[in-house]
Design a protein around this motif. Sequence first.
Motif, PDB file in Angstrom:
ATOM      1  N   GLN A   7       0.538  -1.113   0.047  1.00  0.00           N
ATOM      2  CA  GLN A   7      -0.085  -0.102  -0.056  1.00  0.00           C
ATOM      3  C   GLN A   7       0.866   1.191  -0.300  1.00  0.00           C
ATOM      4  OE1 GLN A   7      -2.571  -2.293   3.213  1.00  0.00           O
ATOM      5  NE2 GLN A   7      -3.340  -0.384   2.766  1.00  0.00           N
ATOM      6  N   SER A 106      -8.291  -2.565  -0.759  1.00  0.00           N
ATOM      7  CA  SER A 106      -8.618  -1.370  -1.632  1.00  0.00           C
ATOM      8  C   SER A 106      -9.607  -0.699  -1.240  1.00  0.00           C
ATOM      9  CB  SER A 106      -8.625  -1.925  -3.119  1.00  0.00           C
ATOM     10  OG  SER A 106      -8.895  -0.556  -3.833  1.00  0.00           O
ATOM     11  N   GLN A 118      -7.725   2.504  -2.828  1.00  0.00           N
ATOM     12  CA  GLN A 118      -6.415   2.453  -2.712  1.00  0.00           C
ATOM     13  C   GLN A 118      -5.866   1.537  -3.690  1.00  0.00           C
ATOM     14  OE1 GLN A 118      -4.315   1.650   1.034  1.00  0.00           O
ATOM     15  NE2 GLN A 118      -2.937   3.327   0.414  1.00  0.00           N
ATOM     16  N   ILE A 120      -3.456  -1.109  -4.636  1.00  0.00           N
ATOM     17  CA  ILE A 120      -2.570  -2.283  -3.783  1.00  0.00           C
ATOM     18  C   ILE A 120      -1.679  -2.948  -4.907  1.00  0.00           C
ATOM     19  CG2 ILE A 120      -2.686  -4.072  -2.389  1.00  0.00           C
ATOM     20  CD1 ILE A 120      -4.023  -1.682  -1.081  1.00  0.00           C
TER      21      ILE A 120
END
Length: 136
Positions: A7, A106, A118, A120
């Motif tokens: 991340q 995510s 997000q 990943i």
Amino acid sequence: MRYMLLQNYGAVESGAPPITEWSPEDIQAHIAFQQALNQELAQLGELVDAQGLAGPERAKFVVSDGTSAPVITDGPYPEAKELLAGYRLVDVETPDRAIEIAAQASAAPGPGGAPIRQAIEVREVLSAPDPELYPE
């Protein structure tokens, strides 16, 4: 098969602000989500390790030639766009399962509970080469 799920700071498609700008309630919900996901993966026997990392402002870059004193610089270079925020190391049966876990991560909640989306990064962890395959 082991996979590292990486991340990065700032790698969110939702447009959410940095976590340092979230309300305390939103931060608590986000952390609770991460802890619940880790607990679920541990119960399934898939979680090897998971850690969040200190912010990039606390990072140090170290360069050494092995003989001289190392050169240490503070924090990221301003032009750096992606810096590691945390990781999960999972041991799963298939690459598809690693992707499923990355998709769950995510969708972690951000401000107002909306998924932060997000990015990943999913990378297989390679084992060391067999020394017998590379005789001198």
